[in-house]
Design a protein around this motif. Structure first.
Motif, PDB file in Angstrom:
ATOM      1  N   GLU A 276       3.565   8.469  -6.111  1.00  0.00           N
ATOM      2  CA  GLU A 276       2.859   9.723  -6.375  1.00  0.00           C
ATOM      3  C   GLU A 276       3.584  10.895  -5.736  1.00  0.00           C
ATOM      4  O   GLU A 276       3.701  11.973  -6.326  1.00  0.00           O
ATOM      5  CB  GLU A 276       1.425   9.626  -5.844  1.00  0.00           C
ATOM      6  CG  GLU A 276       0.587  10.865  -6.140  1.00  0.00           C
ATOM      7  CD  GLU A 276      -0.852  10.723  -5.712  1.00  0.00           C
ATOM      8  OE1 GLU A 276      -1.595  11.732  -5.801  1.00  0.00           O
ATOM      9  OE2 GLU A 276      -1.260   9.619  -5.285  1.00  0.00           O
TER      10      GLU A 276
ATOM     11  N   ARG B  64       0.831  -1.212   0.000  1.00  0.00           N
ATOM     12  CA  ARG B  64       0.000   0.000   0.000  1.00  0.00           C
ATOM     13  C   ARG B  64       0.865   1.262   0.000  1.00  0.00           C
ATOM     14  O   ARG B  64       0.442   2.301  -0.499  1.00  0.00           O
ATOM     15  CB  ARG B  64      -0.939  -0.013   1.207  1.00  0.00           C
ATOM     16  CG  ARG B  64      -1.965  -1.142   1.169  1.00  0.00           C
ATOM     17  CD  ARG B  64      -2.983  -0.981   2.280  1.00  0.00           C
ATOM     18  NE  ARG B  64      -3.900  -2.111   2.355  1.00  0.00           N
ATOM     19  CZ  ARG B  64      -5.162  -2.020   2.772  1.00  0.00           C
ATOM     20  NH1 ARG B  64      -5.662  -0.841   3.139  1.00  0.00           N
ATOM     21  NH2 ARG B  64      -5.935  -3.085   2.847  1.00  0.00           N
TER      22      ARG B  64
ATOM     23  N   LYS C 247      -1.444   8.291   3.098  1.00  0.00           N
ATOM     24  CA  LYS C 247      -1.810   9.143   1.964  1.00  0.00           C
ATOM     25  C   LYS C 247      -1.895  10.607   2.380  1.00  0.00           C
ATOM     26  O   LYS C 247      -1.383  11.495   1.689  1.00  0.00           O
ATOM     27  CB  LYS C 247      -3.155   8.707   1.386  1.00  0.00           C
ATOM     28  CG  LYS C 247      -3.128   7.443   0.563  1.00  0.00           C
ATOM     29  CD  LYS C 247      -4.517   7.127   0.026  1.00  0.00           C
ATOM     30  CE  LYS C 247      -4.501   5.882  -0.843  1.00  0.00           C
ATOM     31  NZ  LYS C 247      -5.867   5.540  -1.328  1.00  0.00           N
ATOM     32  N   THR C 248      -2.550  10.849   3.500  1.00  0.00           N
ATOM     33  CA  THR C 248      -2.740  12.227   3.948  1.00  0.00           C
ATOM     34  C   THR C 248      -1.418  12.845   4.384  1.00  0.00           C
ATOM     35  O   THR C 248      -1.136  14.017   4.099  1.00  0.00           O
ATOM     36  CB  THR C 248      -3.754  12.279   5.097  1.00  0.00           C
ATOM     37  OG1 THR C 248      -4.951  11.616   4.690  1.00  0.00           O
ATOM     38  CG2 THR C 248      -4.084  13.718   5.464  1.00  0.00           C
TER      39      THR C 248
ATOM     40  N   ILE D 231       1.753   5.243  -2.959  1.00  0.00           N
ATOM     41  CA  ILE D 231       1.747   6.535  -2.267  1.00  0.00           C
ATOM     42  C   ILE D 231       3.104   7.214  -2.447  1.00  0.00           C
ATOM     43  O   ILE D 231       3.190   8.413  -2.743  1.00  0.00           O
ATOM     44  CB  ILE D 231       1.407   6.344  -0.778  1.00  0.00           C
ATOM     45  CG1 ILE D 231      -0.011   5.794  -0.626  1.00  0.00           C
ATOM     46  CG2 ILE D 231       1.569   7.657  -0.008  1.00  0.00           C
ATOM     47  CD1 ILE D 231      -0.352   5.345   0.784  1.00  0.00           C
TER      48      ILE D 231
ATOM     49  N   ALA E 157       1.554  12.048   3.238  1.00  0.00           N
ATOM     50  CA  ALA E 157       2.309  12.318   2.010  1.00  0.00           C
ATOM     51  C   ALA E 157       1.826  13.601   1.354  1.00  0.00           C
ATOM     52  O   ALA E 157       2.631  14.428   0.896  1.00  0.00           O
ATOM     53  CB  ALA E 157       2.169  11.145   1.045  1.00  0.00           C
ATOM     54  N   TYR E 158       0.513  13.780   1.292  1.00  0.00           N
ATOM     55  CA  TYR E 158      -0.058  14.992   0.686  1.00  0.00           C
ATOM     56  C   TYR E 158       0.369  16.232   1.460  1.00  0.00           C
ATOM     57  O   TYR E 158       0.827  17.225   0.864  1.00  0.00           O
ATOM     58  CB  TYR E 158      -1.583  14.889   0.654  1.00  0.00           C
ATOM     59  CG  TYR E 158      -2.256  16.159   0.211  1.00  0.00           C
ATOM     60  CD1 TYR E 158      -2.373  16.473  -1.144  1.00  0.00           C
ATOM     61  CD2 TYR E 158      -2.752  17.066   1.143  1.00  0.00           C
ATOM     62  CE1 TYR E 158      -2.980  17.660  -1.556  1.00  0.00           C
ATOM     63  CE2 TYR E 158      -3.357  18.242   0.744  1.00  0.00           C
ATOM     64  CZ  TYR E 158      -3.468  18.540  -0.602  1.00  0.00           C
ATOM     65  OH  TYR E 158      -4.055  19.720  -1.004  1.00  0.00           O
TER      66      TYR E 158
ATOM     67  N   GLU F 282      -3.432   3.158   5.876  1.00  0.00           N
ATOM     68  CA  GLU F 282      -3.196   3.602   4.497  1.00  0.00           C
ATOM     69  C   GLU F 282      -3.675   5.041   4.293  1.00  0.00           C
ATOM     70  O   GLU F 282      -2.991   5.851   3.661  1.00  0.00           O
ATOM     71  CB  GLU F 282      -3.915   2.680   3.522  1.00  0.00           C
ATOM     72  CG  GLU F 282      -3.715   3.089   2.056  1.00  0.00           C
ATOM     73  CD  GLU F 282      -4.483   2.209   1.091  1.00  0.00           C
ATOM     74  OE1 GLU F 282      -4.302   2.386  -0.132  1.00  0.00           O
ATOM     75  OE2 GLU F 282      -5.274   1.347   1.533  1.00  0.00           O
ATOM     76  N   TYR F 283      -4.852   5.360   4.839  1.00  0.00           N
ATOM     77  CA  TYR F 283      -5.361   6.730   4.716  1.00  0.00           C
ATOM     78  C   TYR F 283      -4.404   7.718   5.380  1.00  0.00           C
ATOM     79  O   TYR F 283      -4.136   8.808   4.839  1.00  0.00           O
ATOM     80  CB  TYR F 283      -6.746   6.843   5.355  1.00  0.00           C
ATOM     81  CG  TYR F 283      -7.292   8.244   5.316  1.00  0.00           C
ATOM     82  CD1 TYR F 283      -7.766   8.804   4.140  1.00  0.00           C
ATOM     83  CD2 TYR F 283      -7.304   9.036   6.471  1.00  0.00           C
ATOM     84  CE1 TYR F 283      -8.246  10.102   4.098  1.00  0.00           C
ATOM     85  CE2 TYR F 283      -7.780  10.337   6.436  1.00  0.00           C
ATOM     86  CZ  TYR F 283      -8.251  10.864   5.254  1.00  0.00           C
ATOM     87  OH  TYR F 283      -8.720  12.157   5.220  1.00  0.00           O
TER      88      TYR F 283
END
Length: 247
Positions: free
Chosen positions: A15, A8, A198-199, A12, A201-202, A194-195
């Motif tokens: 990106e 997962r 992602k957050t 990420i 990383a953003y 995972e969420y």
């Protein structure tokens, strides 16, 4: 579970590495001023990590309590890492005198706040995603990014934070082998982690982008009065000797 976590994590990371901020590094276009601002902001978010990680254990119950001691040990090993970033900031010509007493850039505050928000309001397990992204990134990409930074004329002696974490975080990410069997029970837990990855990383990418912007057009962030009041200081501060401001 660890194999699933890495599976997962990979998209990420891909990106994140394709972002415009990282592309500036890859293309050798990052300026010394931009990297210096990145180190200033790294000081700010890294300073919060030990206490944030310790906070997550407040919500450990049942067999999760078995991980309190490893979490505290991990958190204790993070103490003082912000001064590696401050050293790099100074090496690049920055004045460290006021850095500990300034507010972070807004994007950095967003990154810090998300870590606390996930613990307080969502799930303490999400903190595994927060720390995993921030620690797995230098392990996987640190050596490559350091080579690319040299193409942007960033001196090697200004990469102590990145170099140390490319090595230190190998051990820290390996701790997931200990945490996961105890803390992660099912697919729902994995989705939460995972969420968080992602957050994180953003928000980390947003911080880098604002560092680049602030290097060209400085942002007035104002004083962090909580830090000033804790040390009973009133700005403007006396200019501190570099050797006393960094460790």
């Amino acid at each position: 579970m660890i194999d699933e976590l890495n599976k997962r994590f990979e998209p990420i990371l891909a990106e994140f590495l394709a972002s415009p901020s990282i592309k500036r590094i890859v293309d050798g276009e990052l300026t010394v001023a931009e990297y210096r601002e990145m180190m200033r902001q790294t000081f700010h978010y890294t300073r919060e990590n030990p206490q944030m990680q310790a906070l997550a254990t407040v919500y450990f119950r049942g067999r999760h309590r078995d991980m309190v001691a490893p979490f505290y040990k991990h958190a204790a090993e993070e103490i003082g890492h912000e001064y590696l970033a401050l050293n790099d900031f100074v090496t690049l010509g920055g004045d460290p005198t006021n850095v500990p007493y300034e507010n972070p850039l807004p994007a950095t505050s967003g990154l810090i706040a998300y870590g606390f928000h996930h613990i307080y309001n969502l799930s303490h397990l999400g903190h595994l995603g927060y720390i995993y992204f921030l620690e797995r990134l230098p392990v996987v990409s640190g050596p490559i990014l350091m080579d690319q930074l040299k193409g942007s004329s960033i001196p090697e002696n200004a990469m102590t934070f990145l170099r140390d974490h490319a090595e230190i975080d190998i051990e820290h990410t390996a701790l997931m082998d200990k945490y996961f069997p105890v803390l992660v029970s099912d697919e729902r837990d994995m989705d939460c982690i995972e969420y968080a990855m992602k957050t994180t990383a953003y928000l980390f990418n947003e911080m880098l982008a604002q560092c680049i912007e602030a290097a060209a057009n400085p942002i007035d962030v104002g004083w962090n009065w909580e830090e000033l009041n804790a040390d009973r200081l009133t700005p403007p501060l006396k200019k501190a000797e570099t050797k006393t401001a960094v460790a």
